[in-house]
Design a protein around this motif. Structure first.
Motif, PDB file in Angstrom:
ATOM      1  N   LEU A 270      11.237  22.428   2.422  1.00 27.20           N
ATOM      2  CA  LEU A 270      12.521  23.007   2.029  1.00 27.20           C
ATOM      3  C   LEU A 270      12.619  23.055   0.519  1.00 27.20           C
ATOM      4  O   LEU A 270      12.365  22.057  -0.148  1.00 27.20           O
ATOM      5  CB  LEU A 270      13.661  22.146   2.563  1.00 27.20           C
ATOM      6  N   PHE A 271      13.003  24.211   0.000  1.00 29.86           N
ATOM      7  CA  PHE A 271      13.122  24.318  -1.445  1.00 29.86           C
ATOM      8  C   PHE A 271      14.419  23.665  -1.913  1.00 29.86           C
ATOM      9  O   PHE A 271      15.465  23.791  -1.278  1.00 29.86           O
ATOM     10  CB  PHE A 271      13.080  25.783  -1.860  1.00 29.86           C
ATOM     11  N   ASN A 272      14.348  22.964  -3.021  1.00 32.36           N
ATOM     12  CA  ASN A 272      15.506  22.315  -3.646  1.00 32.36           C
ATOM     13  C   ASN A 272      16.225  21.350  -2.692  1.00 32.36           C
ATOM     14  O   ASN A 272      17.431  21.220  -2.725  1.00 32.36           O
ATOM     15  CB  ASN A 272      16.479  23.378  -4.181  1.00 32.36           C
ATOM     16  N   SER A 273      15.475  20.699  -1.856  1.00 29.56           N
ATOM     17  CA  SER A 273      16.082  19.718  -0.958  1.00 29.56           C
ATOM     18  C   SER A 273      16.389  18.456  -1.748  1.00 29.56           C
ATOM     19  O   SER A 273      15.504  17.840  -2.332  1.00 29.56           O
ATOM     20  CB  SER A 273      15.098  19.410   0.186  1.00 29.56           C
ATOM     21  N   GLN A 274      17.681  18.073  -1.759  1.00 29.27           N
ATOM     22  CA  GLN A 274      18.072  16.918  -2.567  1.00 29.27           C
ATOM     23  C   GLN A 274      18.096  15.635  -1.743  1.00 29.27           C
ATOM     24  O   GLN A 274      17.962  14.544  -2.304  1.00 29.27           O
ATOM     25  CB  GLN A 274      19.457  17.161  -3.179  1.00 29.27           C
ATOM     26  N   SER A 275      18.281  15.764  -0.448  1.00 29.68           N
ATOM     27  CA  SER A 275      18.326  14.567   0.374  1.00 29.68           C
ATOM     28  C   SER A 275      17.757  14.872   1.756  1.00 29.68           C
ATOM     29  O   SER A 275      18.401  15.565   2.530  1.00 29.68           O
ATOM     30  CB  SER A 275      19.763  14.063   0.492  1.00 29.68           C
ATOM     31  N   PRO A 276      16.577  14.425   2.071  1.00 38.79           N
ATOM     32  CA  PRO A 276      15.698  13.679   1.177  1.00 38.79           C
ATOM     33  C   PRO A 276      14.955  14.610   0.217  1.00 38.79           C
ATOM     34  O   PRO A 276      14.848  15.803   0.479  1.00 38.79           O
ATOM     35  CB  PRO A 276      14.719  13.029   2.151  1.00 38.79           C
ATOM     36  N   ARG A 277      14.464  14.041  -0.855  1.00 38.92           N
ATOM     37  CA  ARG A 277      13.640  14.808  -1.780  1.00 38.92           C
ATOM     38  C   ARG A 277      12.195  14.773  -1.319  1.00 38.92           C
ATOM     39  O   ARG A 277      11.754  13.772  -0.749  1.00 38.92           O
ATOM     40  CB  ARG A 277      13.698  14.175  -3.168  1.00 38.92           C
ATOM     41  N   ALA A 278      11.481  15.846  -1.621  1.00 37.94           N
ATOM     42  CA  ALA A 278      10.027  15.805  -1.415  1.00 37.94           C
ATOM     43  C   ALA A 278       9.468  14.901  -2.502  1.00 37.94           C
ATOM     44  O   ALA A 278       9.763  15.090  -3.682  1.00 37.94           O
ATOM     45  CB  ALA A 278       9.446  17.203  -1.526  1.00 37.94           C
ATOM     46  N   ARG A 279       8.704  13.919  -2.098  1.00 38.96           N
ATOM     47  CA  ARG A 279       8.274  12.918  -3.077  1.00 38.96           C
ATOM     48  C   ARG A 279       6.978  12.269  -2.621  1.00 38.96           C
ATOM     49  O   ARG A 279       6.753  12.066  -1.431  1.00 38.96           O
ATOM     50  CB  ARG A 279       9.356  11.854  -3.208  1.00 38.96           C
ATOM     51  N   THR A 280       6.125  11.965  -3.577  1.00 35.10           N
ATOM     52  CA  THR A 280       4.929  11.179  -3.252  1.00 35.10           C
ATOM     53  C   THR A 280       4.988   9.854  -3.998  1.00 35.10           C
ATOM     54  O   THR A 280       5.506   9.777  -5.101  1.00 35.10           O
ATOM     55  CB  THR A 280       3.631  11.908  -3.648  1.00 35.10           C
ATOM     56  N   THR A 281       4.450   8.838  -3.367  1.00 36.78           N
ATOM     57  CA  THR A 281       4.337   7.519  -3.982  1.00 36.78           C
ATOM     58  C   THR A 281       2.884   7.082  -3.861  1.00 36.78           C
ATOM     59  O   THR A 281       2.328   7.063  -2.771  1.00 36.78           O
ATOM     60  CB  THR A 281       5.235   6.496  -3.257  1.00 36.78           C
ATOM     61  N   ASP A 282       2.267   6.769  -4.977  1.00 41.36           N
ATOM     62  CA  ASP A 282       0.883   6.299  -4.967  1.00 41.36           C
ATOM     63  C   ASP A 282       0.829   4.910  -5.581  1.00 41.36           C
ATOM     64  O   ASP A 282       1.261   4.695  -6.706  1.00 41.36           O
ATOM     65  CB  ASP A 282      -0.004   7.235  -5.781  1.00 41.36           C
ATOM     66  N   SER A 283       0.319   3.970  -4.823  1.00 43.92           N
ATOM     67  CA  SER A 283       0.174   2.601  -5.326  1.00 43.92           C
ATOM     68  C   SER A 283      -1.306   2.254  -5.324  1.00 43.92           C
ATOM     69  O   SER A 283      -1.986   2.443  -4.315  1.00 43.92           O
ATOM     70  CB  SER A 283       0.918   1.616  -4.421  1.00 43.92           C
ATOM     71  N   ARG A 284      -1.765   1.743  -6.441  1.00 40.64           N
ATOM     72  CA  ARG A 284      -3.182   1.420  -6.548  1.00 40.64           C
ATOM     73  C   ARG A 284      -3.383   0.016  -7.084  1.00 40.64           C
ATOM     74  O   ARG A 284      -2.665  -0.440  -7.963  1.00 40.64           O
ATOM     75  CB  ARG A 284      -3.876   2.401  -7.491  1.00 40.64           C
ATOM     76  N   THR A 285      -4.382  -0.639  -6.539  1.00 36.50           N
ATOM     77  CA  THR A 285      -4.743  -1.972  -6.996  1.00 36.50           C
ATOM     78  C   THR A 285      -6.251  -2.020  -7.185  1.00 36.50           C
ATOM     79  O   THR A 285      -7.002  -1.505  -6.348  1.00 36.50           O
ATOM     80  CB  THR A 285      -4.353  -3.041  -5.946  1.00 36.50           C
ATOM     81  N   MET A 286      -6.687  -2.581  -8.291  1.00 33.54           N
ATOM     82  CA  MET A 286      -8.111  -2.790  -8.502  1.00 33.54           C
ATOM     83  C   MET A 286      -8.329  -4.198  -9.019  1.00 33.54           C
ATOM     84  O   MET A 286      -7.630  -4.652  -9.926  1.00 33.54           O
ATOM     85  CB  MET A 286      -8.654  -1.795  -9.530  1.00 33.54           C
ATOM     86  N   VAL A 287      -9.249  -4.905  -8.419  1.00 29.82           N
ATOM     87  CA  VAL A 287      -9.659  -6.212  -8.923  1.00 29.82           C
ATOM     88  C   VAL A 287     -11.180  -6.153  -9.058  1.00 29.82           C
ATOM     89  O   VAL A 287     -11.882  -5.816  -8.107  1.00 29.82           O
ATOM     90  CB  VAL A 287      -9.259  -7.359  -7.967  1.00 29.82           C
ATOM     91  N   HIS A 288     -11.667  -6.447 -10.234  1.00 24.98           N
ATOM     92  CA  HIS A 288     -13.096  -6.301 -10.492  1.00 24.98           C
ATOM     93  C   HIS A 288     -13.590  -7.515 -11.267  1.00 24.98           C
ATOM     94  O   HIS A 288     -13.136  -7.780 -12.378  1.00 24.98           O
ATOM     95  CB  HIS A 288     -13.325  -4.999 -11.300  1.00 24.98           C
ATOM     96  N   GLY A 289     -14.471  -8.252 -10.653  1.00 23.48           N
ATOM     97  CA  GLY A 289     -15.063  -9.412 -11.322  1.00 23.48           C
ATOM     98  C   GLY A 289     -16.509  -9.128 -11.665  1.00 23.48           C
ATOM     99  O   GLY A 289     -17.241  -8.550 -10.857  1.00 23.48           O
ATOM    100  N   GLN A 290     -16.903  -9.494 -12.857  1.00 19.58           N
ATOM    101  CA  GLN A 290     -18.288  -9.233 -13.263  1.00 19.58           C
ATOM    102  C   GLN A 290     -18.882 -10.447 -13.972  1.00 19.58           C
ATOM    103  O   GLN A 290     -18.244 -11.050 -14.836  1.00 19.58           O
ATOM    104  CB  GLN A 290     -18.362  -8.028 -14.194  1.00 19.58           C
TER     105      GLN A 290
END
Lengths: 684, 183
Positions: A284-304
């Motif tokens: 839907l164009f200009n939909s305010q509720s709900p909004r089109a939305r992406t959520t990206d969560s990233r985690t990196m743990v690197h031991g060397q």
């Protein structure tokens, strides 16, 4: 773009003048020798060295690739805010942005629907492409603050012989900052146009027992463009084509790096929310509720753990990576006036990895590197649900393993001649691949080199391509590329650098989306593509830090198969350099895709077309029971970065304050954390 | 059009090659981007300028030793030519780790030698020798000055306590530019 052949010749002529005449002019200039410089000046001499080309630190002139290094100084000077900003100014890289994610094409290759899976992204040598989409996140979605970057190495050409999958077109290696380099505490606050606010804290210290700690946290919020107009949707029913306040973005990142003697632990955590104003994927164009939305969560743990014993350098790595993506997409309800049907599209990818390598100097001027890695993709889950329980969702839960071993040898035959050869064997659950690489490098003097580079690379089909649409074929194979490249690089003192590069890339069995089986695409091995090009670049730096970059690139790309479209046309580089790059693509044919914009010069940069946008691989329609409302409005469902011209924000301004508490010692300039600035900024 | 383009590219390449042959290399031997030997040598010379050897009689030559890196030794020999540090002439010697190091006033040790040089360095600690290395952690563990690369620039860390133990006076200008580390 309006480049006629006459202007083309002018550009070529200018290229000749700059790359040839400038070094000649330089030869006539008297130069001060290094021993005559003051110690402060010596600390300003730039050092061009690269790790990612051979998994060991070596001079750029001797690396088996065409390499560009962007340092923290460059990031600070240009006011780069994301990795995408950095890549936009790099020769041969083309960045576009669909107001959700950023996409990068390299040397004419930018496949429709490609989530940067053909570029390998490393952080301190550790792979961070996720294990669902193989995506190299380059925009704010990367979840890292550029203020924590020490430098970025951009290594062109395939490197599967060292890194395996995804090192198809280029490798980008981010080296992050140590505590010693940001000695003290720094707090920063910024505000700017587009409703942008940023808060950042940095702490770095080397303790008496040798422990080096770097910590940073950043929170950034932006309202984006308040009212975005889309000509295609200019009807009364769709708010006259205006998306109201739907371009907002919110980003939080945490970075920590701890080093004690031979052990280093690096961790990054990032979460990015982005509203999508473009009605991507027929939402839907200009939909305010709900909004089109992406959520990206990233985690990196690197031991060397890294240790030098005699003439051998050992390194052992343990890592954990996790991505969680969620996309919320509102669709028109089944009947007029009914609440919207909301699609919740999600994926979680988690991966454990162990790796080890050893580099040893051998008699006969040889440097031998050998290593291996194992990755367990413990979670590769993709699922979606609808707000209406009558509309079924789906869940795909997979896991896989991959491993690889490699060996690489560099032989210094003469002082001026280097031979480089590498081979890697990769094993996946369903196939195995062997990839070679070779290079002949002539270094006639310490500041110039000629390179002939040959390489092969592959990219394995990712979990999204294999499973998302329920691919009935189980025969999807890796795609492959073979490349030849000739490079000439020259450094004239400290202030002029020129490089010329000619290349031929031939890709085959490219993984493309085929719509001929129904409404949902099926990924098949089909596309073939050929790209030839020439790049000329000259960079002039004054002692005071001013910099002029001249770049010229010509390239011709074609598809071998008329009905597929492996080669999208990318907008020409929208870079910090005066954009003289000219793309001479002969074009590809793409009838199946039906997007004529493939072949258009993006001269006038049309406004983003909502109907061609796509967010992540959200596929509301599924072959078993598609909701009628969605079917009736369905358009091409494939994300299509290749014909999304890069969106521009025009001129933006930011003001910032910075409070810094340091140790007793003054850091030389350049060690300071960059205060980011957009086009114009002032430090108060 | 394409043919013309190809022709122009050929001309461009030919011009570049011609230029390459014709143009002398102005910066030759100035910056060895290989191991950055020239840059390291220039730093060694600077360190010598900002250090006071209190036990050394005025006018005696300063002996600069390089262990385990021939490129740096060559570059340093080139760099000190026609240079003097406070009325002292400069001599460069390439030494092995088992060499007679007591004669050195400044000693550069390469990373490749450092692993086995621990006991030797411990024995040098109280001698008036300015020890320098590009080995990571050198200034903290056994030496006085450590060269390292950060953000594409050569930097250095100094251990002032180690310097004063060795009876060397390190100038405040040097210390201000350095990252200061302790034992």
């Amino acid at each position: 773009m309006g480049f006629g052949s006459h202007s083309l010749y002018r550009v070529v002529a200018l290229g000749v003048v700059v790359t040839v005449a400038a070094p000649a002019w330089a030869a006539g200039q008297s130069r001060r020798h290094l021993p005559d410089l003051s110690i402060e000046e010596l600390m300003g001499v730039s050092i061009e060295q690269v790790f990612g080309a051979s998994e060991r630190v070596q001079p750029v002139t001797e690396a088996p690739a065409s390499v560009t290094i962007i340092t923290a100084d460059d990031i600070s000077r240009h006011g780069y805010r994301t990795l995408a900003d950095i890549l936009r100014g790099v020769r041969g890289f083309y960045v576009s942005d669909d107001r959700n994610y950023s996409y990068v094409g390299v040397r004419g290759f930018g496949l429709p629907g490609d989530y940067n899976s053909r570029v390998l992204l490393l952080v301190n040598g550790h792979k961070v492409n996720d294990n669902i989409y193989d995506q190299a996140y380059i925009g704010a979605e990367l979840g890292m603050d550029v203020a924590t970057f020490d430098r970025v190495e951009i290594i062109r050409g395939p490197a599967s012989s060292l890194y395996g999958t995804s090192a198809f077109l280029a490798v980008v290696n981010i080296i992050t900052r140590s505590g010693g380099s940001m000695e003290g505490i720094s707090l920063q606050a910024e505000a700017g146009t587009l409703g942008t606010q940023l808060g950042r804290g940095l702490f770095g210290r080397t303790f008496a027992n040798g422990l080096d700690v770097a910590l940073s946290g950043t929170y950034e919020r932006s309202g984006g463009v308040e009212r975005l107009y889309f000509e295609e949707l200019d009807t009364p029913a769709t708010n006259s084509g205006i998306a109201d306040g739907l371009d907002g973005e919110e980003l939080g990142t945490v970075y920590g790096r701890f080093r004690l003697h031979d052990f280093t632990l690096t961790t990054t955590i990032g979460r990015r929310l982005k509203d999508i104003p473009t009605a991507s994927y027929s939402t839907l164009f200009n939909s305010q509720s709900p909004r089109a939305r992406t959520t990206d969560s990233r985690t990196m743990v690197h031991g060397q753990y890294e240790r030098v014993a005699g003439r051998t350098r050992f390194a052992a790595d343990v890592s954990f990576d996790r991505l969680r993506y969620e996309g919320v997409y509102p669709y028109a309800g089944a009947e007029p006036g009914s609440p919207p049907l909301v699609l919740d599209d999600m994926s979680v990818g988690a991966r454990w990895g162990v790796a080890g390598r050893a580099t040893r100097a051998l008699p006969g001027g040889q440097t031998l590197t050998a290593g291996g890695e194992f990755m367990a993709n413990v979670t590769q889950k993709q699922w979606w649900t609808y707000s209406d329980p009558m509309v079924p969702g789906r869940s795909i839960d997979k896991s896989s393993r991959q491993s690889g071993i490699y060996v690489q040898d560099e032989i210094r035959v003469r002082r001026w001649l280097l031979l480089n050869a590498g081979l890697r064997f990769d094993r996946y659950d369903r196939f195995a691949r062997t990839t070679p690489r070779g290079a002949v490098i002539v270094v006639p003097s310490s500041n110039q080199s000629f390179k002939y580079l040959y390489g092969r690379a592959f990219r394995a089909p990712n979990a999204y391509e294999l499973y998302y649409f329920g691919n009935p074929f189980t025969t999807l194979q890796p795609e492959s590329i073979g490349t030849h490249e000739l490079v000439w690089e020259q450094y004239v003192g400290e202030w002029l650098r020129t490089s010329v590069s000619g290349y031929r890339y031939a890709a085959s069995r490219l993984i493309i989306a085929d719509f001929s089986y129904g409404d949902d695409p099926i990924f098949i091995n089909s596309g073939e593509a050929l790209a030839k090009g020439l790049e000329v670049e000259a960079e002039v730096r004054s002692r005071r830090g001013a910099q002029v970059l001249f770049g010229f690139a010509t390239q011709r790309s074609e598809d071998a198969e008329p009905w597929s479209t492996p080669l999208g046309r990318w907008p020409s580089s929208d870079s910090a350099l005066p954009d003289l790059s000219k793309d001479l693509s002969a074009g590809s044919k793409c009838s199946t895709w039906g997007h004529g914009t493939h072949l258009q010069e993006p001269a006038s940069r049309p406004p983003p077309s909502p109907t061609r946008r796509s967010a992540r691989g959200s596929r509301p329609q599924s072959s078993w029971s598609p909701p009628p409302a969605i079917c009736s409005t369905r358009l091409t469902p494939i994300p299509h970065p290749a014909n999304t011209p890069s969106t521009e924000f025009g001129r933006t301004v930011r003001l910032g304050i910075r409070w810094t508490l340091r140790g007793a010692r003054v850091m030389p300039s350049g060690g300071n954390p960059p205060l980011r600035s957009a086009d114009d900024s002032h430090e108060n | 059009m394409i043919r013309l383009l190809r022709l122009s590219l050929l001309v461009l390449i030919a011009a570049l090659i011609a230029a390459l042959i014709a143009v002398p290399d102005p910066a030759r031997a100035h910056i060895d981007s290989g191991t950055h030997s020239d840059l390291k040598a220039a730093f060694l010379l600077s360190f010598a300028k900002f250090t006071e050897w209190q036990s050394l009689a005025p006018g005696t030559p300063l002996v600069m030793c390089v262990a385990g890196d021939q490129r740096v030794a060559n570059a340093l020999a080139e760099a000190v030519r026609e240079q003097r540090v406070r009325d002292r002439s400069l001599q460069v010697q390439e030494v092995g780790s088992d060499g007679f190091l007591e004669a050195c006033n400044l000693l550069f040790i390469s990373t490749s030698l450092i692993q086995n040089a621990g006991p030797l360095l411990a024995s040098l600690k109280r001698l008036p020798i300015l020890t320098v290395s590009d080995s990571q952690g050198f200034a903290r563990s056994s030496g006085i000055i450590e060269l390292y690369v950060e953000a594409g620039r050569m930097r250095f860390a100094v251990n002032p306590e180690a310097g004063s133990r060795a009876g060397l006076g390190l100038s405040s200008r040097l210390l201000n530019l350095a990252r200061i580390v302790g034992d």
